[in-house]
Scaffold this motif. Sequence first.
Motif, PDB file in Angstrom:
ATOM      1  N   GLY A  10       1.259  45.513  48.633  1.00  0.00           N
ATOM      2  CA  GLY A  10       1.810  46.212  49.271  1.00  0.00           C
ATOM      3  C   GLY A  10       1.666  47.786  48.539  1.00  0.00           C
ATOM      4  N   GLY A  12       2.770  50.698  49.773  1.00  0.00           N
ATOM      5  CA  GLY A  12       3.443  51.494  50.180  1.00  0.00           C
ATOM      6  C   GLY A  12       3.870  53.386  49.760  1.00  0.00           C
ATOM      7  N   ASN A  13       4.767  53.468  50.201  1.00  0.00           N
ATOM      8  CA  ASN A  13       5.419  54.272  49.724  1.00  0.00           C
ATOM      9  C   ASN A  13       5.169  54.478  48.057  1.00  0.00           C
ATOM     10  OD1 ASN A  13       5.766  56.584  51.828  1.00  0.00           O
ATOM     11  ND2 ASN A  13       7.480  54.719  52.512  1.00  0.00           N
ATOM     12  N   MET A  14       6.292  52.912  47.547  1.00  0.00           N
ATOM     13  CA  MET A  14       7.453  52.877  46.659  1.00  0.00           C
ATOM     14  C   MET A  14       5.954  52.201  45.188  1.00  0.00           C
ATOM     15  SD  MET A  14       9.333  52.483  44.552  1.00  0.00           S
ATOM     16  CE  MET A  14      11.335  53.421  45.987  1.00  0.00           C
ATOM     17  N   ASP A  36      -2.828  45.402  49.698  1.00  0.00           N
ATOM     18  CA  ASP A  36      -1.815  45.773  51.374  1.00  0.00           C
ATOM     19  C   ASP A  36      -2.847  44.869  53.166  1.00  0.00           C
ATOM     20  OD1 ASP A  36       0.205  47.748  51.906  1.00  0.00           O
ATOM     21  OD2 ASP A  36      -0.665  47.621  53.716  1.00  0.00           O
ATOM     22  N   ILE A  37      -2.000  44.139  53.852  1.00  0.00           N
ATOM     23  CA  ILE A  37      -2.669  44.172  55.005  1.00  0.00           C
ATOM     24  C   ILE A  37      -3.786  45.344  55.427  1.00  0.00           C
ATOM     25  CG2 ILE A  37      -1.495  42.160  55.310  1.00  0.00           C
ATOM     26  CD1 ILE A  37       0.768  43.479  57.198  1.00  0.00           C
ATOM     27  N   LYS A  41      -4.522  52.070  53.751  1.00  0.00           N
ATOM     28  CA  LYS A  41      -3.701  52.794  52.211  1.00  0.00           C
ATOM     29  C   LYS A  41      -4.416  51.887  50.594  1.00  0.00           C
ATOM     30  CE  LYS A  41       0.113  52.305  54.883  1.00  0.00           C
ATOM     31  NZ  LYS A  41       1.776  51.370  55.342  1.00  0.00           N
ATOM     32  N   ASN A  56      -4.081  39.346  47.789  1.00  0.00           N
ATOM     33  CA  ASN A  56      -3.211  39.066  47.375  1.00  0.00           C
ATOM     34  C   ASN A  56      -3.578  37.983  46.641  1.00  0.00           C
ATOM     35  OD1 ASN A  56      -1.820  40.694  49.216  1.00  0.00           O
ATOM     36  ND2 ASN A  56      -0.721  39.627  51.072  1.00  0.00           N
ATOM     37  N   ALA A  69       5.927  44.779  46.880  1.00  0.00           N
ATOM     38  CA  ALA A  69       6.385  45.995  46.884  1.00  0.00           C
ATOM     39  C   ALA A  69       5.899  45.988  48.674  1.00  0.00           C
ATOM     40  CB  ALA A  69       5.334  46.862  46.533  1.00  0.00           C
ATOM     41  N   VAL A  70       6.572  44.781  48.924  1.00  0.00           N
ATOM     42  CA  VAL A  70       6.576  45.019  50.515  1.00  0.00           C
ATOM     43  C   VAL A  70       8.192  45.174  51.455  1.00  0.00           C
ATOM     44  CG1 VAL A  70       4.195  43.563  50.716  1.00  0.00           C
ATOM     45  CG2 VAL A  70       6.660  42.363  50.364  1.00  0.00           C
ATOM     46  N   LYS A  71       8.100  45.025  52.756  1.00  0.00           N
ATOM     47  CA  LYS A  71       8.982  45.435  52.787  1.00  0.00           C
ATOM     48  C   LYS A  71      10.321  43.753  52.719  1.00  0.00           C
ATOM     49  CE  LYS A  71       9.829  49.270  54.676  1.00  0.00           C
ATOM     50  NZ  LYS A  71       9.586  50.051  54.498  1.00  0.00           N
ATOM     51  N   PRO A  72      11.629  44.450  52.791  1.00  0.00           N
ATOM     52  CA  PRO A  72      12.041  42.563  52.537  1.00  0.00           C
ATOM     53  C   PRO A  72      11.842  41.632  53.771  1.00  0.00           C
ATOM     54  CG  PRO A  72      13.733  44.653  52.299  1.00  0.00           C
ATOM     55  CD  PRO A  72      12.277  45.011  53.180  1.00  0.00           C
ATOM     56  N   VAL A  94      11.332  44.925  44.172  1.00  0.00           N
ATOM     57  CA  VAL A  94      11.697  46.316  44.406  1.00  0.00           C
ATOM     58  C   VAL A  94      12.422  46.124  46.262  1.00  0.00           C
ATOM     59  CG1 VAL A  94       9.965  47.609  42.796  1.00  0.00           C
ATOM     60  CG2 VAL A  94       9.536  47.151  45.152  1.00  0.00           C
ATOM     61  N   ALA A  95      11.569  44.651  46.215  1.00  0.00           N
ATOM     62  CA  ALA A  95      13.120  44.457  48.026  1.00  0.00           C
ATOM     63  C   ALA A  95      14.395  44.802  47.408  1.00  0.00           C
ATOM     64  CB  ALA A  95      12.202  43.225  48.164  1.00  0.00           C
ATOM     65  N   ALA A  96      14.727  46.196  48.783  1.00  0.00           N
ATOM     66  CA  ALA A  96      15.833  45.784  48.373  1.00  0.00           C
ATOM     67  C   ALA A  96      16.711  44.513  49.248  1.00  0.00           C
ATOM     68  CB  ALA A  96      16.306  46.615  49.061  1.00  0.00           C
ATOM     69  N   THR A 120      15.117  56.303  46.937  1.00  0.00           N
ATOM     70  CA  THR A 120      13.484  57.270  47.002  1.00  0.00           C
ATOM     71  C   THR A 120      13.229  58.899  46.548  1.00  0.00           C
ATOM     72  OG1 THR A 120      15.222  58.237  48.545  1.00  0.00           O
ATOM     73  CG2 THR A 120      14.451  56.688  49.430  1.00  0.00           C
TER      74      THR A 120
END
Length: 268
Positions: A10, A12-14, A36-37, A41, A56, A69-72, A94-96, A120
């Motif tokens: 992942g 992205g931002n993080m 990343d898919i 990026k 991956n 570091a992908v979305k949960p 780091v997924a919330a 953030t």
Amino acid sequence: MKNLCIGFIGAGNMASSLINGLLSQGMEPGLILASDIDSSKTEHLRRENGIRIASNQELVNAADIIVLAVKPQVLGELCQEIDLCSPSQLVVSVAAGIPLARLESWLGSDTAIVRCMPNTPALIGKGMSGLIANANTSESQKALASDLMAAVGITVWVETEQAIDAVTAVSGSGPAYYFLFIEAMQEAAEAMGLPADTARILCMQTAIGACELANSSGDSVSELRRKVTSPGGTTEQAILQFESGGLRELVRKALRAACDRSKQLAQS
Ligand SMILES: NC(=O)c1ccc[n+]([C@@H]2O[C@H](COP(=O)([O-])OP(=O)(O)OC[C@H]3O[C@@H](n4cnc5c(N)ncnc54)[C@H](OP(=O)(O)O)[C@@H]3O)[C@@H](O)[C@H]2O)c1
């Protein structure tokens, strides 16, 4: 982290913030991998920073530390699609809202896993992260996770996942509370006739100055507040309004609600 290979799944931002933080601390770009898919990026990160890109599974095969570091909502599927290759590998999520037990059920109960709750301001290197490790994680692996997250700010360790729910309510969601307060002050300043840009700079610089003063002063925030609140003065009038309006109780309720929601999300 010297000579260890760190892979970010992942990009992205993080992940970008962490990669920039690590590079600014002198980490060798060739030791950083990203997948990343969305290949635009990873390609962007490769062009800008000289890091390596991979699929991956290629990343998992090569990295000593694997940062999820992908979305949960896509993490479960991702974890089930990758195969870790060594018991010495450390996984940092780091997924919330994804508890350690769920990560273990996806990655294997013997995997060393650190769960992080960043916020953030990590995007500008001013983050605050709460960390918790599972029982498989050694002290030296915990130190590696601390070093990783220190690339984007300050870290604290907690002992229980309930504490991570509290961290989520305080520092994870916290930036939004400060934004709301600044927004409310700006609206009040404009209502007193100040132009919008003047209101913005007054509120913003006051927030920055107050936080930096509080952070660098030997006095507690209560003491600093008392020092600017002269009896019979202007500040006292505003503070009386905040206190009689129940600001403290409201803050307690707001953080409790965020903490309860974090627990619910972790269970769902
Ligand atoms: N940003 C923050 O400040 C912050 C704060 C606290 C916690 N976090 C946590 O950090 C994690 C990442 O957040 P973010 O803001 O960096 O998200 P983001 O910018 O959306 O980055 C995630 C990246 O992962 C990619 N991705 C999705 N599925 C993938 C897969 N199976 N394999 C490889 N890559 C995949 C996404 O591609 P697509 O966009 O094409 O799906 C996206 O490029 C989240 O779990 C979030 O809870 C972030």
